[in-house]
Motif scaffolding. Structure first.
Motif, short mmCIF file in Angstrom:
data_model
loop_
_atom_site.label_atom_id
_atom_site.label_comp_id
_atom_site.label_asym_id
_atom_site.label_seq_id
_atom_site.Cartn_x
_atom_site.Cartn_y
_atom_site.Cartn_z
N ALA A 44 0.71 -0.87 -0.10
CA ALA A 44 0.27 -0.17 -0.13
C ALA A 44 0.92 1.26 0.17
O ALA A 44 1.88 1.11 0.80
N GLY A 45 0.43 2.15 -0.59
CA GLY A 45 1.29 3.65 -0.76
C GLY A 45 1.76 4.10 -1.73
O GLY A 45 2.27 4.68 -2.18
N GLY A 46 1.98 2.88 -2.76
CA GLY A 46 2.99 3.32 -3.78
C GLY A 46 1.94 3.70 -4.81
O GLY A 46 0.86 4.23 -5.07
N GLY A 47 3.04 3.95 -6.22
CA GLY A 47 1.99 4.49 -7.94
C GLY A 47 0.91 3.71 -7.38
O GLY A 47 -0.74 4.29 -8.14
N SER A 48 0.85 2.14 -7.95
CA SER A 48 0.24 1.03 -7.83
C SER A 48 -1.35 1.53 -8.14
O SER A 48 -2.25 0.91 -7.63
N ASP A 49 -0.62 1.43 -5.97
CA ASP A 49 -1.77 1.75 -5.16
C ASP A 49 -2.51 2.47 -5.31
O ASP A 49 -3.89 2.64 -5.21
N ALA A 50 -2.34 3.47 -5.08
CA ALA A 50 -2.94 4.59 -5.34
C ALA A 50 -4.17 4.84 -6.90
O ALA A 50 -5.16 5.37 -6.47
N LEU A 51 -3.77 4.55 -8.01
CA LEU A 51 -3.77 4.42 -8.98
C LEU A 51 -5.75 3.71 -8.90
O LEU A 51 -5.97 3.87 -9.69
N GLY A 52 -4.81 2.23 -8.69
CA GLY A 52 -5.37 0.99 -8.04
C GLY A 52 -7.29 2.03 -7.50
O GLY A 52 -8.45 1.55 -7.29
N ARG A 53 -6.42 2.47 -6.33
CA ARG A 53 -7.60 2.96 -5.52
C ARG A 53 -8.49 4.39 -6.11
O ARG A 53 -9.29 4.35 -5.77
N LEU A 54 -8.17 4.92 -6.91
CA LEU A 54 -8.78 6.02 -7.78
C LEU A 54 -9.52 5.62 -8.80
O LEU A 54 -11.32 5.91 -8.38
N VAL A 55 -9.14 3.97 -9.63
CA VAL A 55 -10.33 4.07 -10.18
C VAL A 55 -11.53 3.28 -9.71
O VAL A 55 -12.74 3.02 -10.30
N ALA A 56 -10.65 2.83 -8.71
CA ALA A 56 -11.98 1.77 -7.60
C ALA A 56 -12.97 1.85 -7.36
O ALA A 56 -13.84 2.03 -7.68
N LYS A 57 -12.59 3.31 -7.11
CA LYS A 57 -13.74 4.59 -6.07
C LYS A 57 -14.30 4.81 -7.69
O LYS A 57 -15.98 5.15 -7.68
N GLN A 58 -14.29 4.94 -8.52
CA GLN A 58 -14.91 5.56 -9.93
C GLN A 58 -16.09 4.45 -9.94
O GLN A 58 -16.46 4.57 -10.73
N LEU A 59 -15.25 3.27 -10.02
CA LEU A 59 -15.98 1.93 -11.00
C LEU A 59 -16.65 1.81 -9.83
O LEU A 59 -17.83 1.21 -10.19
#
Length: 324
Positions: A44-59
């Protein structure tokens, strides 16, 4: 037994003995009817995690079902990715894939999966570009001076990277080859130790994630010479791209993407691709990606799959497989 009854019973027996193949039991328009799991194969906390959570929220908001992020780190992203490669292709288990887990790691080692045939690649997300930064006490103030200095003094310039196989490492190798210069690579175990040594003057230069280097370039503690983005970064009008300096092959990012198990229904993949692309245009995601100095590209499913293949071929010459 009556011969007619035997003939009628035979198909039923064959059906009963044949393993059932995984099937997409619901219509595309009805998916998802329950929570979707997105595995991030890094901490948690890296670039992949940040992007994954941003997109997951929208989806989650779009589909009215939770898209739950699960961090499953280890082995350069291949543990979590491997679990998804073996999952049911029903759209309920996805992975934040990317250049690290699906380009670099499989070229370095036998990771137990094929990055193309063992996945359904759905959509491109994005990531930060790489920047060549130097300590301000160094005499070279631009790429031409850097190259001239290196050519006049072979192997006199060392350069750091966050580690072997990272985007910074590959860009450094590619730049050395393109500029026809000999430098000494110093691959650290992460961006922080590389940045610490660069700021202390223990190494004169480094190829680093732009997001990591941004505050030090702003403050003047480091000098940025060139960046791998497709255009100059907002807020850094004096930082040229490698392309405009004559190195068009040095373009790209530490990119992340969304993938699933092999055999996902094409109609579902197209729908997910369209919704991810829509999500990446949401104002809050655009603002957050700009804040983290990430960039994206708008790709349909076919274009994204071509991109993954092209990245594997492009970086193959710069990745040396690990010894058995």
């Amino acid at each position: 037994m009556n011969r007619r009854l035997v003939c009628l019973a035979l198909p039923c027996a064959l059906m009963a003995s044949t393993p059932l193949q995984p099937a997409f039991a619901e219509g595309v328009d009805d998916w998802p009817s329950r929570p979707v799991r997105i595995i991030v194969p890094y901490a948690a906390g890296g670039g992949s995690d940040a992007l994954g959570r941003l997109v997951a929220k929208q989806l989650s908001e779009t589909f009215k079902q939770p898209f739950v992020v699960e961090n499953r780190a280890g082995a350069a992203g291949t543990i979590g990715s491997g679990a998804v490669a073996r999952a049911e292709p029903d759209g309920y288990t996805l992975v934040v894939s990317g250049i690290g887990s699906h380009v670099v790691a499989p070229l370095l080692n036998d990771v137990g999966f094929d990055p193309i045939s063992d996945f359904t690649h759905i959509a491109f997300l994005g990531g930060p570009p790489t920047v060549l930064v130097v300590h301000p006490n160094q005499p070279y103030k631009n790429i031409d001076e850097f190259v001239a200095y290196a050519r006049a003094r072979p192997s006199s310039i060392s350069w750091g990277s966050p580690g072997q196989g990272t985007h910074g490492s590959m860009i450094g190798e590619a730049f050395s080859a393109a500029a026809k210069i000999k430098m000494v690579a110093v691959n650290y175990k992460g961006g922080n130790p590389a940045m610490t040594d660069l700021l202390a003057g223990h190494i004169p230069s480094a190829f680093m994630s732009f997001g990591t280097a941004t505050p030090y370039i702003r403050s003047g503690k480091l000098r940025g010479l060139a960046i791998t983005s497709t255009q100059r970064a907002a807020g850094f009008p004096d930082l040229p791209t490698f392309t405009e300096l004559g190195y068009p092959a040095l373009t790209g990012t530490t990119w992340f993407s969304l993938s699933g198990p092999p055999g996902m229904p094409p109609a579902l993949v197209e729908r997910l691709n369209a919704e991810v692309r829509r999500a990446l245009k949401a104002p809050e995601i655009v603002a957050e990606m700009q804040r983290q100095n990430m960039e994206t590209q708008d790709m349909d499913v076919a274009a994204f799959n071509r991109y993954v293949r092209s990245e594997i071929e492009h970086w193959k010459p710069f990745i040396k497989p690990s010894s058995p």
